[in-house]
Design a protein around this motif. Sequence first.
Motif, short mmCIF file in Angstrom:
data_model
loop_
_atom_site.label_atom_id
_atom_site.label_comp_id
_atom_site.label_asym_id
_atom_site.label_seq_id
_atom_site.Cartn_x
_atom_site.Cartn_y
_atom_site.Cartn_z
N GLU A 22 121.87 43.14 49.56
CA GLU A 22 121.65 41.90 50.31
C GLU A 22 121.60 40.69 49.37
N TRP A 25 125.14 39.91 48.14
CA TRP A 25 125.90 39.27 49.20
C TRP A 25 125.50 37.81 49.35
N GLU A 26 124.19 37.54 49.32
CA GLU A 26 123.71 36.16 49.47
C GLU A 26 124.14 35.29 48.30
N HIS A 29 127.77 34.42 48.75
CA HIS A 29 127.99 33.37 49.75
C HIS A 29 127.55 32.01 49.23
N TRP A 77 133.23 40.64 53.02
CA TRP A 77 132.35 40.83 54.17
C TRP A 77 131.72 39.48 54.53
N PRO A 78 132.41 38.68 55.36
CA PRO A 78 131.90 37.34 55.67
C PRO A 78 130.63 37.35 56.50
N GLU A 79 130.39 38.41 57.25
CA GLU A 79 129.17 38.49 58.05
C GLU A 79 128.08 39.20 57.25
N PRO A 80 126.81 38.89 57.51
CA PRO A 80 125.74 39.56 56.77
C PRO A 80 125.82 41.07 56.92
N ILE A 81 125.48 41.76 55.87
CA ILE A 81 125.48 43.21 55.86
C ILE A 81 124.15 43.66 56.42
#
Length: 85
Positions: A22, A25-26, A29, A77-81
């Motif tokens: 997480e 990913w953040e 972004h 993965w443009p949407e949150p995992i």
Amino acid sequence: MKQTFAHARIRAQRTENTQLIEMYWEIGHQILRRQAQEGWGTKAVARLATALRTAFPNQRGFSRRNLMYMQQMARTWPEPIVQRF
């Protein structure tokens, strides 16, 4: 008691891995947003790598290359995992 300890240890490792994914990913972004604001050629990733290594000198994984991998992950993965049950 050994089995209880082993299961707790596995759950802790899964939680840690989830938190790291997480976070990666953040960060990815945030890099994408920063590059969109500043534009290409501003060395946003290199500056962020330097800032993170300075802020967290004993933490590994904040090299320019790793940040580029995080950026690639966020782009893939443009949407949150989220964890599925």
